[in-house]
Structure formats: structure tokens, C-alpha cells
Write an enzyme that holds these catalytic residues in place. Structure first.
Site, short mmCIF file in Angstrom:
data_model
loop_
_atom_site.label_atom_id
_atom_site.label_comp_id
_atom_site.label_asym_id
_atom_site.label_seq_id
_atom_site.Cartn_x
_atom_site.Cartn_y
_atom_site.Cartn_z
N ASP A 191 0.94 -1.17 0.00
CA ASP A 191 -0.03 -0.04 0.20
C ASP A 191 1.07 1.24 -0.03
OD1 ASP A 191 -2.82 -1.01 0.40
OD2 ASP A 191 -1.99 -1.95 1.80
N ARG B 226 3.82 2.69 3.05
CA ARG B 226 4.41 1.71 3.74
C ARG B 226 5.95 1.68 3.85
NH1 ARG B 226 0.29 1.05 5.73
NH2 ARG B 226 -1.46 0.00 4.97
N ARG C 222 -6.35 10.64 1.60
CA ARG C 222 -6.11 9.50 0.69
C ARG C 222 -7.01 9.62 -0.77
NH1 ARG C 222 -7.43 4.32 3.98
NH2 ARG C 222 -6.68 3.41 2.16
N HIS D 240 -11.62 2.10 -3.40
CA HIS D 240 -11.91 0.86 -2.68
C HIS D 240 -13.54 0.85 -3.34
CE1 HIS D 240 -9.27 2.50 0.15
NE2 HIS D 240 -8.86 1.07 0.55
N HIS E 71 -12.35 -1.00 8.83
CA HIS E 71 -11.40 -1.68 9.69
C HIS E 71 -11.75 -1.93 10.84
CE1 HIS E 71 -8.96 0.46 6.65
NE2 HIS E 71 -8.14 -0.56 6.58
N ASP F 28 -10.22 -6.27 -0.70
CA ASP F 28 -9.71 -5.59 0.58
C ASP F 28 -8.94 -6.67 1.87
OD1 ASP F 28 -8.57 -3.84 2.19
OD2 ASP F 28 -10.40 -2.14 2.19
#
Length: 578
Positions: A172, A180, A240, A271, A283, A355
Site C-alpha cells: 500500500d 508503507r 487519501r 475501494h 477496519h 480488501d
């Protein structure tokens, strides 16, 4: 688990392969035909590591390879777990224990071999990352370590029957709060900053640079760009996203896809069907999209369509309940959304990736059942199952008892291998390409175009000594701005100067300073609605490039030409761009 093959199973695969070859038009005399089914369960000899696949179009190469694979290999190709450790074959005692719990193996290389995996995702931590809750390990430290890790992973995968196809290594790397690999790479400003700049050509150039650096580290699949329109104040999406305007976001997504894939790294538009249309966090729970289907088509899906039209090789499905399309079912498990809408209505023919399957909405079932349900809905690649062995065994059992149609698995594996062959035969750049001056310039150009003045004078915001402060203990950001201001000829003092206050991710009105002459939003700009400073600026990002751009504006050497890509109550979208 040993290989078990029977002639009828291989015949079914061969029929699907023959159909794919006929559709692709590859019927010439030099094409590679599927190997005949063996009469014993013995596995074929593994290809030589690094051996090239037969020549031909990617779809034909994939179909030919699929025709030679056993059930176990087909299942392995549709799994993309994470593993513990910063090296392929040598890990710490803690990482060994983590891999044993996750997959019954000691090392990432052993995980690849045992489950005949088609790919791995590299995960890691970052302080402001809203997705860090499902990052249970870290694989990334610095570019040299990442390159050595990915080289080891590919060597392990090259010994498998499917090893002639490139191994998928994803991460990611969105830039902004979800990044990351942070050390030693050129850091782009966030997506929201690119949306404020409003220049897709700058976005494309920046992502081409980013893609070259990912390729140099051995990463060939990026889970970016985010195509979610920021229709709510979603904190998990936030900066994002490229913004609240579907048309403008669509142009940005297309630019990012073109840039990334020009560098040989597959882009993943995410997404689907649009996480920015809910303020909830997948999440933690299953967010609900309550908009009508027409509203989703008009306001949520244009950036996905633009990414698909730009050639995106992958789309990520989301744990979202789109009530107007398939009420009560997460998109991850919705045939209506993934097969009817994404493939049928939007025309996507590439790889659909789930995901993280270690997120709560996917954990209502066992790893095996969840993987089967996701594949049957239309996903091709199962990302981050919470237990690799259970996901693998569940898929294999469902294949053999008929609850998972063989044609669906063959189709998924063929799509994954087709993407791999599209990425084949492109040598990775040297690590020395990281930090290339042209890459830094691309990031700086994008960051400079993003700086937005929401209140104040367009001709320079500070005179005389400046004191830089920030909320949340962002020492590195203050240091970067201090360095950039000094280089721009502005004197910076520890206290007593004109206060420039930086506000970052997750900061609210309580983090504002009443005495600040200048308040700068380094993430979403909503906090500026409550700021009292006479000058309000937004960079939407805390990257070094963004701090350099901010210093130029503060010193009066650059004009803040950005436009806020999201509405801020009581403030104009821009004061200086026109």
C-alpha cells in the site's frame, strides 16, 4: 499437502484454456498447447528459477500455463497473504512464531513453497496511518532491505510449477498517510494535495517517478490510487482521496494509473464501490452506503471508470454495504456489485482483489468460507487472509466438492497470471534510481501546485523572524519546514517570532493556536474552519516536498495556486488560484 490430480479435473482446465486461446486468437503452429493430463499424481518438474514463459500475448501465456497446473497451484495463485519477517529465508524468533501461527511455517519463503502462492503483500507501520490496525507485522525498513527481501521471495516462487510467471509483490504505497516504505524513497504529496493542484499531468509524472522506485525495490503491484470520492468527512479515507468532485477526481485517478503502469507497476483502483461515501471505517465495522444507485453511478463510480479506461490492471473490492444495489451484503461478497456492476456495467476485465480479509466484515466466516464466498462473488485474488492454511484448505475443499465451480477458479487464476505476464520481461531499475533528481522535481512540482490560500494575502505571509510550531509532536515536519524557510531566506527562531502553526492528521480544533499568525492544514483542511489566524494555508500533506513548497509561499517566492478539493464551511475554495 500433496498434489492430487485426476484426468477429469485436468480436462476441465484444459477445456477452459482452449477456449481462452481461441478467444485470444493464438492458434498458430508455434503456440504452446496444454500438457496432457498425467496418469499419476506425481507433480511435474518445477521450472528453472528465472526461466522465461513461452512467447505470446499475456492472456495466451496465462492460459497455456493454467492448463499445466494442479489444483493446489490454482488455489495458490489466488492467495496473497502477508508474512512476518524482513528477509525471505532468515527471520527473528518473533517472526518465526508469527508465521507459525499464520501459516504453520517459519519463513516467508516456506510459506510460498507450502501454499504455492502467487504473491505476497508487504506491510508496515506509520504513525498517522488510519489503516494500521490490520498491519500485524512489518516487512519494510529501507530500500536495500526491501530489494533483498523481494529478490528472495522471487527465488522461492521461481521453483514452483507456476514460477515461470512473475511473482506478485504488492504494498500500500499511496503516499500521504498510507505509505508503507518511507525511508530512502521520493515521497509524493497526498492524493488530496494532487486534487488541490488540479493538474493530472503533474500527477502522472509524479506517479511515474514513484513507480520507477517501487520497481527498483522489486514491488510490481501497488494498492493505489484511491478512487474514493470524499463525499463525507471520512477519517479513514480523508486525504487519501483526490477530493469531493467526481469529475476532477476521475482525471487524477487516470493520471496516477498511467504514471504508475508506465513504470511497470500494476495499479489497483480502490475501494469499490466507493469508501468515501460513508464516514464509517471498514477496519472496525461494515459501513453502509445509503445513496441511491443513481447517486453512486453519478457521484462515486466515475473515478473507477476513469481508472479502468486508463488501463488499471486491478480494482480492489471493499467491505461496504451498498444498500441500493445488494442490501446487507459487503461488496467483497456481492456478485451483483463485482460481476454485474464492475465487470458488466463498468466493463472491467482485469484482476479484482479483495480488501484485507483480516478486517472485521470478512471475519464473520472462517478464513476458508470467506475465501470461497469472495471468489464466487467475482474476486480473483484473496488479500491478507487471517489464516493462510485455512483459506487454502477451504478453497481446495470447495473446489473438490463442487461448491466452488472449477471454471470460476480457472478464470480467477488465468486473470492473475495474465496480469503477471503483462508485467513480465521488464528489468527492474537499479536501486540508485531512488531519489533521482528528476523524481524529486516531479514530487516538488506537484506539491508546489497544491498549496492553497484559504484566507490571507497572496503575496507572501511572513516577514521577519518566524517561529514554527505544530500539534502532535511533529518534530520532523517542523524541522523540514525550518530548513526550507532558512533556505528561502527567512530567519527562524525558537520563540518570539511570527508563529506559523502546523496542524496534521487527526488534529481537531483543540490543536489550534489562537496566537498563530499562520495556520497550515497538512491533511484535510476542515480544521481551518475554526482557526482564527489571519492567514490560512493548506498543503494537504506533510512530505518534505510539501514543506519546501510551503516555505516558498511563506517567503513570498511562490504563489499558492491550489484550490481546496473539498468544501470547508465559511471559507472559499481558493483565494489565489484565479
Amino acid at each position: 499437502m500433496g498434489r492430487v490430480s485426476t484426468t477429469p479435473r485436468r480436462a476441465g482446465v484444459a477445456l477452459a484454456v482452449l477456449t481462452a486461446l481461441l478467444v485470444s486468437g493464438c492458434t498458430g503452429p508455434t503456440e504452446r498447447r496444454p500438457e496432457p493430463a498425467p496418469t499419476s499424481p506425481a507433480a511435474p518438474a518445477a521450472p528453472t528459477p528465472g526461466a522465461s514463459a513461452p512467447a505470446g500475448e499475456p492472456a495466451a501465456r496465462a492460459a497455456a500455463l493454467v492448463g499445466t497446473l494442479a489444483d493446489e497451484d490454482l488455489v495458490g495463485q489466488v492467495l496473497m497473504p502477508y508474512a512476518y519477517g524482513d528477509a525471505a529465508t532468515r527471520v527473528s524468533a518473533g517472526s518465526k512464531a508469527g508465521n507459525q501461527a499464520l501459516a504453520g511455517v517459519d519463513t516467508p519463503a516456506e510459506m510460498i513453497a507450502k501454499y504455492r502462492l502467487g504473491g505476497l503483500i508487504l506491510v508496515g507501520f506509520s504513525a498517522d496511518d488510519p489503516t494500521k490496525g490490520n498491519q500485524e507485522t512489518t516487512n519494510v525498513d529501507n530500500p536495500k532491505q526491501v530489494r533483498e527481501l523481494t529478490t528472495g521471495l522471487r527465488e522461492a516462487a521461481g521453483r514452483l510449477p507456476a514460477g515461470q510467471a512473475p511473482f506478485l509483490i504488492g504494498t500500500d504505497q499511496e503516499y500521504g498517510v498510507v505509505t508503507r516504505i518511507t525511508d530512502g524513497v521520493t515521497l509524493l504529496p497526498s492524493a488530496l494535495a494532487a486534487g488541490a493542484a488540479g493538474k493530472p499531468e503533474l500527477t502522472e509524472a509524479a506517479w511515474r517517478a514513484a513507480g520507477a522506485e517501487l520497481a527498483a525495490m522489486g514491488v510490481n503491484l501497488d494498492f493505489a490510487p484511491v478512487a474514493d470520492v470524499l463525499a463525507t468527512r471520512s477519517t479513514v479515507i480523508g486525504s487519501r482521496s483526490y477530493g469531493a468532485d467526481p469529475k476532477a477526481a476521475a482525471a487524477q485517478v487516470a493520471g496516477a494509473v498511467r504514471g504508475l503502469q508506465a513504470a511497470g507497476v500494476a495499479a489497483t483502483v480502490k475501494h469499490f464501490p466507493g469508501h468515501g461515501h460513508s464516514a464509517a471505517d471498514s477496519h472496525k465495522d461494515l459501513p453502509v452506503l445509503g445513496q441511491s444507485r443513481k447517486a453512486l453511478e453519478t457521484d462515486a463510480w466515475p473515478p473507477f471508470s476513469a481508472g479502468i479506461d486508463a488501463g488499471a490492471m486491478a480494482v480492489m473490492s471493499a467491505h461496504l454495504d451498498a444498500r441500493s444495489v445488494d442490501p446487507g451484503t459487503a461488496a467483497t461478497f456481492s456478485h451483483k456489485l463485482l460481476t454485474d456492476v464492475l465487470r458488466g456495467q463498468l466493463g472491467f476485465q482485469g484482476v479484482v482483489i479483495t480488501d484485507g480479509m483480516n478486517m472485521p466484515p470478512a471475519k464473520r466466516w472462517s478464513p476458508g468460507e470467506a475465501a470461497v464466498r469472495a471468489l464466487k462473488a467475482g474476486n480473483d485474488l484473496i488479500l491478507m487472509p487471517p489464516h493462510v492454511g485455512q483459506a487454502y484448505d477451504g478453497l481446495l475443499a470447495a473446489l473438490r466438492d463442487g461448491s466452488l465451480p472449477r471454471a470460476r477458479l480457472v478464470d480467477a487464476a488465468t486473470r492473475v497470471l495474465t496480469m503477471k505476464f503483462k508485467l513480465a520481461d521488464r528489468p527492474a531499475p537499479e536501486l540508485s534510481t531512488l531519489g533521482d533528481p528528476a523524481h524529486r522535481k516531479a514530487a516538488e512540482d506537484l506539491a508546489a501546485a497544491a498549496v492553497t490560500m484559504l484566507r490571507g494575502s497572496c503575496g507572501g505571509a511572513v516577514r521577519g523572524p518566524v517561529t514554527v510550531t505544530s500539534s502532535g509532536g511533529r518534530d520532523h515536519t517542523r524541522a523540514a519546514l525550518t530548513e526550507a524557510l532558512t533556505a528561502a531566506g527567512v530567519k527562524v527562531v525558537p520563540s518570539g517570532g511570527t508563529v506559523v502553526h502546523l496542524v496534521g492528521y487527526g488534529d481537531g480544533a483543540g490543536d489550534l493556536r489562537a496566537d498563530a499568525a499562520v495556520t497550515v492544514a497538512m491533511d484535510t483542511p476542515y480544521v481551518l474552519a475554526k482557526a482564527k489566524s489571519p492567514t490560512l494555508l493548506a498543503t494537504y500533506s506533510s512530505s518534505r516536498a510539501s514543506m519546501t513548497a510551503l516555505a516558498g509561499v511563506l517567503a513570498g517566492k511562490a504563489r499558492p495556486g491550489g484550490r481546496s478539493p473539498v468544501p470547508v464551511p465559511g471559507l472559499p475554495a481558493t483565494t489565489c488560484a484565479d
